[in-house]
Design an enzyme around this catalytic site. Structure first.
Site, PDB file in Angstrom:
ATOM      1  N   CYS A 147       3.749  -0.067 -34.432  1.00 22.99           N
ATOM      2  CA  CYS A 147       2.372  -0.397 -34.758  1.00 22.99           C
ATOM      3  C   CYS A 147       2.240  -1.899 -35.007  1.00 22.99           C
ATOM      4  O   CYS A 147       3.156  -2.546 -35.510  1.00 22.99           O
ATOM      5  CB  CYS A 147       1.924   0.341 -36.014  1.00 22.99           C
ATOM      6  SG  CYS A 147       1.799   2.115 -35.761  1.00 22.99           S
ATOM      7  N   CYS A 189       2.142   5.567 -44.826  1.00 24.31           N
ATOM      8  CA  CYS A 189       1.339   5.259 -43.635  1.00 24.31           C
ATOM      9  C   CYS A 189       1.975   5.913 -42.406  1.00 24.31           C
ATOM     10  O   CYS A 189       1.309   6.592 -41.638  1.00 24.31           O
ATOM     11  CB  CYS A 189       1.233   3.747 -43.454  1.00 24.31           C
ATOM     12  SG  CYS A 189       0.060   3.267 -42.165  1.00 24.31           S
ATOM     13  N   CYS A 190       3.297   5.729 -42.242  1.00 26.71           N
ATOM     14  CA  CYS A 190       4.008   6.381 -41.132  1.00 26.71           C
ATOM     15  C   CYS A 190       3.847   7.891 -41.238  1.00 26.71           C
ATOM     16  O   CYS A 190       3.696   8.584 -40.239  1.00 26.71           O
ATOM     17  CB  CYS A 190       5.497   6.055 -41.178  1.00 26.71           C
ATOM     18  SG  CYS A 190       5.884   4.381 -40.669  1.00 26.71           S
ATOM     19  N   CYS A 206       3.151  -3.613 -38.533  1.00 31.21           N
ATOM     20  CA  CYS A 206       4.531  -3.522 -39.006  1.00 31.21           C
ATOM     21  C   CYS A 206       5.543  -3.985 -37.964  1.00 31.21           C
ATOM     22  O   CYS A 206       6.734  -3.673 -38.057  1.00 31.21           O
ATOM     23  CB  CYS A 206       4.844  -2.106 -39.461  1.00 31.21           C
ATOM     24  SG  CYS A 206       3.870  -1.601 -40.887  1.00 31.21           S
ATOM     25  N   CYS A 235      10.580   5.383 -38.977  1.00 31.00           N
ATOM     26  CA  CYS A 235       9.239   5.692 -39.433  1.00 31.00           C
ATOM     27  C   CYS A 235       9.177   7.062 -40.080  1.00 31.00           C
ATOM     28  O   CYS A 235       8.226   7.401 -40.758  1.00 31.00           O
ATOM     29  CB  CYS A 235       8.258   5.655 -38.274  1.00 31.00           C
ATOM     30  SG  CYS A 235       8.602   6.899 -37.019  1.00 31.00           S
TER      31      CYS A 235
END
Lengths: 427, 552
Positions: free
Chosen positions: A213, A131-132, A216, A239
């Site tokens: 974010c 995702c990062c 997280c 990240c």
């Protein structure tokens, strides 16, 4: 000065040696933040600007306040991951107004990547690294391509990993990274904020001391490390955008090795792995599942609803599961030997007959000269084992015949590359 | 004949540059031989017994004078002054140096030639009738379709790593001069129910260690759908052809093992799915390509016939040349002339630079600049007016290539054999030469009549021995060259694989053995009109066996 700026400008590749960086690090007093920023923006690499990146998080105001003093029109990059707290976006606006910053640029993730890897927006849950990667690393990389380096707000006291952070670093891709706040302690930050009455991120009052974010990031308790709220419960502290710094500080090698997937003209980290020990249909995500495993556990895979891929080996009767193709984010076709050309037919069938639009990757023993053929058959990603091919891809040294005498009808085949009668409107 | 447009030119130029870079990497040591091998093989460069060998494609056997002159120049500059025309209508250079190969390819590209796909497990040069576009018996000129197939198959991204090499032959005449039934795919022109012309498709033929006659897979496919049909066959082959054993990887084995009906069903299914897709050939494109192959501007010929009986008395050698080396042309007053590359005692298919240049001159002057290479390793001047026949003949006399022996016992097909080839188990060329010398007398050859001898130096059968009326296969038996004789093979529309007569014999004994077979035929034939192969079909192999080995 220990290092004449003109020398650096002349020596563009590499921009600076490790030795020169060491020299740079001796140039400034630990607390001469404005001096470092001025030098970085105005003298370090004339004609080759450095970027400023900010998370607009809990402590970001300190760096931005310094930048505004040197050049309020300087472009400031902000990773708009699409997953920020509403308060963060609000805070961006506040800072902009208060400091008179005129040039804040939002970097957004690639829409195609989101569609392919995170169609439901839940990737942060199943695979936060990936995702990062798609929401931060990739967009930032694209923007930083125009820059010779960047200025960050990182401080050596933030995490253990950042413990020896210097003012100037050389990244493994020969970019310069400047950390003007490297020596600031948490108390220094607090004092500076108070002294200049800097606006506070709205979430700080709710116990957030490091803000990324929304999904997280959690609040921290009294006595906890300020970054403890980031990726809570996961063995994850970064990240990915800050991994790639000087080998003495972190280990960029590990990250480079991860860049095994060749896509859109470069090597990137591969979010997928091949099915193996420890994988289970209920829990595994971002895995290429062999055909037989899929067939045996189809219901469990479908119930789990994770993003997964399919692995096709030569000889597999993959058409037996044609109705499932659109469930896969990626289909990998194996080439155990470069002489085995069955995968070319598989790719064309997947693209042209079954209309598969996800990532189609060729994996295995591939010669440089085969890459154009693979591409024309519909492959858009490669994981290559052949060393010579890897090297050629890295150096963009594929000798290619750009015109072709027959159409293959795959999506994306440039209709102009072939004979007039074979040209078709791109669908 | 086809002319490159800017598109073809860019294609070949880029490919040439690509290969030049690969050679540079090889010479600098960046690539080792193992890494270089697959790359060079995709460009027709083999490593033979003594040197590299470069195989240059002659698309469907068609050459212009300019191209032949360039081949001569390359032979002189980069080779030892000669080239070798092959049974695949290509030419091979036997002694190029690796660092000259990029230069050779660049010089070839200047005259619209290349070596792409003359080796490797891909679709090879499409071959056809050497009299295409000239023969009197032709239903349709196969060259436009051959050219369209050439384009479709060149660097085809899906079919460049097939289980094994793939050869397509096409003929537009009922008399099959292209051996289509011994190719992976054979196409034979056919007139459809409504008078339209299309193609009967054969699949799974081949020679090599497992000779097979192709089976008919489809009775009729029209021009419009031909490419889609070919692609369907290739896809089925690419997916299901055997890859576990190199010797069982050709499509003939797939057809043999799965059965023609199964393969037909698979191909039809594939065909149905893509029949009306991107490969549908528009009539305008077929017309555009066909226009390149328009008949030349024939002149009004004074001489419509030749008085052969008279000539046989006044100039028997010229009469023999006319009788054997000319082929009926669709145009009155014209013939196609075969330039026999089989002078008595010569190496079949070899041509020196001087010979190539002289033939190019003759083609320019007397055959509208056109030339053909036949799979029988001869050259052809396709359009020669009877008025010019003597001039052509005399031109050939000057370069010792006026032998009137086409189709006779000395018109031998032979592979390079152990003199050059890394795969060979025995020599072929010396055998061909000794047979040629034994039967050198023209009267003797004439008495024997049509007889095709074909020699291969190993079981891969590049010399087509299986389909020779008499076939000779050179083997290695405990370190000694040993030759197996077959009789009754036929590459024509009456395709047949020859029968092995018995144990192999020594090389020195081959010419005498051939003579025994020939003598038996002459003794047993019903008349001089019954050819060797016809007599064999009537008599069966027993008397031939007996002639060779005696009664046991």
């Amino acid at each position: 000065m220990a290092l004449a700026s003109s020398n650096l400008a002349e020596a563009k590749a590499p921009r600076a040696s490790d030795l020169e960086i060491v020299a740079l690090n001796g140039m400034f007093d630990e607390r001469d933040t404005l001096g470092v920023i001025r030098y970085a923006l105005e003298e370090l690499l004339p004609g080759e600007p450095l970027a400023v990146v900010s998370s607009f998080g809990a402590d970001s105001a300190v760096l931005l306040h310094h930048i505004a003093q040197v050049d309020p029109h300087k472009e400031v990059l902000f990773l708009e991951t699409g997953k920020h707290f509403a308060e963060t976006l609000e805070y961006v606006e506040t800072i902009k107004q208060r400091f008179g910053l005129t040039n804040i640029r939002f970097l957004e993730p690639d829409a195609a990547d989101l569609k392919r890897f995170d169609p439901h927006g839940t990737l942060w849950d199943t695979d936060p690294d990936s995702c990062c990667h798609i929401r931060k690393t990739e967009p930032l990389k694209g923007a930083l391509d125009q820059y010779a380096g960047w200025i960050t707000g990182r401080r050596r006291h933030q995490t253990q990993e950042r413990g020896v952070l210097p003012h100037f670093e050389l990244t493994s891709d020969v970019r310069i990274k400047v950390n003007p706040l490297a020596y600031w302690t948490y108390e220094d930050v607090k004092a500076y904020k108070a002294e200049h009455d800097l606006p506070e991120h709205p979430l700080v009052q709710h116990g957030y001391r490091s803000i990324g974010c929304a999904p997280c990031t959690s609040a921290t308790r009294e006595g906890e490390d300020p970054r403890a709220g980031r990726w809570r419960g996961l063995n994850k502290a970064e990240c990915g955008i800050h991994f790639d710094f000087n080998g003495q500080i972190a280990s960029p090698a590990a990250k480079l090795e991860n860049r095994t997937l060749f896509k859109s003209g470069r090597f990137i980290a591969d979010p997928f792995h091949v099915w193996g020990e420890g994988d289970a249909p209920e829990t595994s995500a971002y895995v290429h599942v062999p055909l037989a495993i899929w067939q045996e556990n189809r219901d469990a895979f479908i119930a789990a609803d994770h993003p997964i891929g399919l692995l096709i080996e030569p000889g597999d009767d993959f058409e037996a599961i044609a109705e499932d193709f659109d469930r896969f984010a990626s289909i990998a076709v194996a080439f155990p030997k470069f002489t085995d050309g069955r995968g070319y037919s598989y790719a064309r069938l997947l693209r042209e007959r079954y209309g598969f639009t996800g990532e189609l990757r060729a994996t295995g023993d591939i010669l440089t000269d085969q890459v154009p053929f693979l591409r024309r058959c519909g492959f858009d990603a490669l994981t290559v084992t052949n060393e010579a091919t890897k090297k050629a891809l890295e150096n963009d040294a594929l000798a290619e015949v750009s015109v072709y005498l027959q159409p293959v009808g795959s999506r994306g085949e440039a209709p102009v590359g072939t004979r007039p009668f074979l040209r078709r409107a791109d669908q | 004949m086809y002319r490159y447009d800017e598109f073809d030119a860019a294609f070949v130029r880029q490919r040439t540059e690509q290969f030049a870079d690969q050679v540079r990497r090889r010479i600098s040591g960046e690539l080792n031989e193992d890494q270089f091998r697959p790359l060079r093989l995709m460009n027709g460069l083999y490593l033979q017994l003594h040197a590299y060998m470069l195989r240059v494609a002659v698309p469907y056997g068609t050459l212009s004078s300019k191209q032949l002159r360039r081949l001569a120049e390359i032979a002189r500059k980069y080779d030892r002054g000669y080239g070798h025309f092959t049974t695949r209508q290509n030419i091979q250079f036997n002694w190029p140096r690796l660092n000259d190969v990029p230069k050779i390819l660049a010089e070839l590209a200047d005259v619209e030639m290349h070596a792409i796909q003359t080796s490797g497990n891909c679709i090879r040069n499409v071959t056809t009738d050497q009299f295409a576009g000239a023969a009197a018996d032709e239903i349709i000129d196969p060259r436009p379709i051959a050219e369209i197939i050439r384009q479709w198959s060149s660097l085809h991204p899906e079919f460049t790593f097939l289980p094994r090499k793939f050869k397509i032959a096409i003929t537009g005449a009922p008399q099959d001069r292209a051996a289509v039934k011994f190719h992976d795919i054979g196409l034979m022109a056919k007139t459809g129910p409504n008078g339209e012309i299309g193609w009967t498709v054969y699949v799974g033929g081949g020679l090599g260690r497992t000779p097979m006659v192709a089976k008919q897979i489809r009775d009729f496919v029209d021009h419009e759908h031909l490419l889609a049909y070919l692609e369907a066959i290739l896809r089925v082959y690419n997916r299901y052809g055997r890859r576990d054993n190199k010797y069982k990887a050709r499509i003939k084995i797939l057809v043999h093992e799965a059965g023609i009906d199964t393969i037909r069903d698979q191909v039809e299914e594939e065909f149905a799915a893509m029949k009306d897709g991107i490969l549908k050939l528009p009539q305008e494109e077929l017309d555009r390509i066909t226009a390149y192959f328009a008949a030349p501007a024939f002149k009004e010929v004074e001489q419509k016939t030749i008085d052969l009986p008279k000539l046989k008395i006044t100039d028997p050698a010229f009469a023999r040349f006319i009788e054997r080396n000319t082929h009926p042309h669709f145009r009155d007053g014209y013939v196609s002339v075969t330039v026999s590359m089989k002078p008595i005692g010569g190496t079949p298919g070899d041509a020196t630079d001087i010979q190539m240049e002289a033939i190019a001159d003759l083609a320019e002057k007397y055959s509208f600049d056109e030339l053909r290479v036949s799979h029988e390793q001869n050259l052809v001047l396709p359009h020669v007016a009877l008025d010019d026949l003597r001039a052509v003949y005399e031109g050939l006399v000057d370069i010792d290539l006026a032998e009137g022996n086409t189709g006779l016992i000395t018109d031998i097909i032979s592979c390079p054999g152990l003199d050059y080839c890394a795969l060979a188990t025995a020599r072929s060329i010396p055998i061909a030469k000794s047979i040629s010398q034994k039967f050198s007398a023209p009267e003797r050859q004439e008495q024997i009549g049509d007889l095709k001898i074909k020699i291969s130096g190993c079981i891969n059968a590049c010399g087509h021995h299986h389909v020779g009326h008499i076939g000779i296969l050179g083997l290695d038996r405990k370190g000694v060259e040993n030759y197996q004789i077959t009789v009754g093979g036929d590459a024509s529309e009456d395709a047949a694989v020859g029968s092995i007569l018995g144990a192999g014999i020594a090389g020195d004994d081959v010419p005498d053995a051939i003579e025994k077979l020939v003598d038996l035929y002459i003794e047993k034939r019903e008349s001089a009109d019954e050819t060797f192969i016809a007599a064999f079909r009537r008599l069966g192999e027993a008397p031939f066996k007996e002639a060779l080995y005696g009664t046991r």
